[in-house]
Design an enzyme around this catalytic site. Structure first.
Site, short mmCIF file in Angstrom:
data_model
loop_
_atom_site.label_atom_id
_atom_site.label_comp_id
_atom_site.label_asym_id
_atom_site.label_seq_id
_atom_site.Cartn_x
_atom_site.Cartn_y
_atom_site.Cartn_z
N LYS A 177 0.83 -1.21 0.00
CA LYS A 177 0.00 0.00 0.00
C LYS A 177 0.86 1.26 0.00
O LYS A 177 0.65 2.17 -0.82
CB LYS A 177 -0.91 0.00 1.22
CG LYS A 177 -1.57 1.34 1.55
CD LYS A 177 -2.35 1.24 2.85
CE LYS A 177 -2.94 2.59 3.25
NZ LYS A 177 -1.96 3.48 3.86
N ASN A 178 1.82 1.34 0.91
CA ASN A 178 2.59 2.56 1.05
C ASN A 178 3.45 2.86 -0.19
O ASN A 178 3.65 4.02 -0.55
CB ASN A 178 3.48 2.49 2.30
CG ASN A 178 2.67 2.51 3.58
OD1 ASN A 178 1.51 2.92 3.57
ND2 ASN A 178 3.26 2.06 4.67
N ASP A 235 -5.29 8.00 9.09
CA ASP A 235 -5.48 7.36 10.40
C ASP A 235 -5.47 8.38 11.53
O ASP A 235 -4.72 9.36 11.49
CB ASP A 235 -4.37 6.34 10.66
CG ASP A 235 -4.50 5.12 9.77
OD1 ASP A 235 -5.63 4.78 9.44
OD2 ASP A 235 -3.46 4.53 9.41
N ASP A 290 4.20 0.43 11.84
CA ASP A 290 2.94 -0.16 11.39
C ASP A 290 2.72 -1.57 11.91
O ASP A 290 1.61 -2.08 11.84
CB ASP A 290 2.89 -0.17 9.86
CG ASP A 290 2.58 1.21 9.27
OD1 ASP A 290 2.12 2.07 10.04
OD2 ASP A 290 2.79 1.40 8.07
N ARG A 329 -4.70 10.68 3.12
CA ARG A 329 -3.43 11.31 3.48
C ARG A 329 -2.40 11.20 2.35
O ARG A 329 -1.59 12.10 2.14
CB ARG A 329 -2.86 10.68 4.76
CG ARG A 329 -1.60 11.40 5.22
CD ARG A 329 -1.16 11.04 6.60
NE ARG A 329 0.02 11.81 6.97
CZ ARG A 329 0.01 13.05 7.43
NH1 ARG A 329 -1.15 13.67 7.60
NH2 ARG A 329 1.12 13.68 7.72
N MET A 367 6.89 6.79 17.66
CA MET A 367 6.69 7.70 16.53
C MET A 367 5.30 8.31 16.44
O MET A 367 5.12 9.34 15.80
CB MET A 367 7.05 6.98 15.23
CG MET A 367 8.54 6.58 15.19
SD MET A 367 9.00 5.55 13.78
CE MET A 367 8.79 6.70 12.42
#
EC number: 2.5.1.7
Length: 437
Positions: free
Chosen positions: A22-23, A121, A321, A97, A343
């Site tokens: 996804k990223n 998120d 993640d 985002r 983070m």
């Protein structure tokens, strides 16, 4: 709002293939704006966030063709830049985002880029300063409409290469600056750049398009600007976050599962970190095999005997993640572990739902949680819950699949944002899960 109904306590088995990352896909899709030539991308995951971005690109005028279920071609030769200042664009971009990463390519190619404050998120504050400070370093002028929460950068005379030391190794910030710098005049040096596999893949693709990027895989990048880029073909990596999710699922349900074609060379310390919880991970060529942990799994301790502490960090550290997945897996481990989420400030707030299910967790503060494992002597119990974000949602789903009884998870659109057809794929492994609209 969709709902999953899960009958837990089932032992699963079989093989599963990870979706495209996804990223990475979100970055790669934005990069198609850098050229008027055709770009073909394969292994694109069919998930909400990616599909939203593809639709946004279509609305901007990108010609999109779906060649196969996971393969698309993109051609950005006739864009409608007026769309960027429309009310519809504000609606489309504010819900995703990843839309922030269209600004760099548009600024580089057309001298201007706009974006509303993007969504995503609810895991705490996620600043955009790195993106815009980088653009300003390259010579862009920044403006912000506070009333409409609308950002803009303009560089009518083009961008110029510059040295910059990033305040934080932001993944999307680094990607955005790279995409702006590849068409800038001169050489750009980026120090403290993020170097996640997603970024490496973006750089590989850009170099295939004719960019000149050196230092790929390190935190020091040198980018020699070029006049234009051409088309290319690119394949998205398997999603390492999904791979970690399946490792956690296998351990929690004491199931024998093989994860196919994982690209071991791009997994970093993910397998090592799961092994710290006592999980057996076998490498079979490019597959991961997880045997059934019928006798459970035991958390390791440090050399001096102190309690295991697992925390996230920028790559090549452990990705944030997957901390939610590790936390859930630890609830049934033998021993205790401290999970330190450095983070993001709100990512551990889902643990109250696990406590409701019977997990032994002490939330020390917004960033730290101590987990005392049950060693499978006490099963989690089913409950009704709501998914707060993608990763917490999948973590709760894994908890429900291991729990005794029937659980209900609402707001599963959050899970669908990052996981492709997850209920169908879990049923293929033997899970009892139903989607209720």
């Amino acid at each position: 709002m969709g709902t999953f109904q899960i009958e837990g306590g089932q032992q699963l088995s079989g093989e599963i293939e990870p979706q495209g990352a996804k990223n990475e896909a979100l970055q790669i899709l934005c990069a198609v704006l850098l050229t008027s030539e055709e770009i073909t991308i394969s292994n694109v995951p069919d998930i909400l966030d990616v599909n939203k971005l593809i639709q946004l690109l279509k609305n901007l005028g990108v010609k999109v063709k779906k060649l196969k279920s996971d393969t698309y071609s993109f051609k950005s030769d006739e864009l409608d830049l007026n769309y960027l200042e429309s009310e519809q664009f504000k609606i489309d971009a504010s819900g995703l985002r990843g839309s922030i990463m269209i600004v760099g390519p548009l600024l580089a190619r057309f001298g201007k880029g706009y974006i509303p404050r993007p969504g995503g998120d609810k895991i705490g504050r996620r600043r955009l300063d790195t993106h815009f400070e980088g653009f300003i370093k390259l010579g862009a002028e920044f403006r912000y409409n506070k009333e409409e929460r609308f950002y803009g950068v303009e560089a009518p005379n083009g961008l110029k290469g510059e040295f910059m030391l990033l305040e934080e190794a932001s993944v999307t910030g680094t990607a955005n600056i790279i995409m702006a710098a590849v068409l800038a005049d001169g050489t750009t040096i980026i120090y403290n750049a993020a170097c996640e596999p997603y970024l490496q893949q973006l750089c590989v693709m850009l170099n295939e398009m004719g960019a000149k990027i050196n230092g790929v895989g390190s935190n020091l990048l040198s980018i020699e600007g070029v006049k234009e880029l051409q088309g290319c073909k690119h394949r998205v990596l398997p999603d390492m976050i999904e791979i970690g999710s399946w490792i956690g699922l296998a351990a929690m349900t004491r199931s024998e599962i093989t994860i196919k074609n994982v690209r071991w060379d791009m997994l970093g310390i993910i397998p090592t970190t799961f092994r710290k919880l006592g999980i057996t991970i076998e490498r079979r060529e490019d597959d991961i095999h997880i045997p059934a942990h019928t006798n459970g799994y035991e958390v390791q301790s440090f050399i001096d005997g102190s309690i295991m502490n697992i925390s996230d960090a920028p790559w090549p550290g452990f990705t944030p993640d997957l901390l939610s997945i590790l936390l859930v897996v630890a609830t049934q481990a033998r021993g205790s572990v401290l999970i330190h989420q450095k983070m993001f400030e709100s990512r551990l707030f889902f643990v109250d739902k696990l406590i409701d299910m019977g997990a032994k967790i002490i939330l020390c503060d917004p960033h730290r949680a101590t987990v005392i494992g049950h060693d499978f002597k006490s099963q989690l119990k089913a409950t009704t819950m709501t998914s707060p974000d993608i990763r917490a949602g999948v973590s709760l789903l894994i908890a429900a699949l291991s729990a005794k009884g029937t659980s209900t998870i609402h707001n599963i659109e959050q899970i669908d944002r990052g996981y492709e057809n997850i209920d169908t794929r879990l049923r293929a492994l033997g899970a009892h899960i139903e989607r209720i609209d």
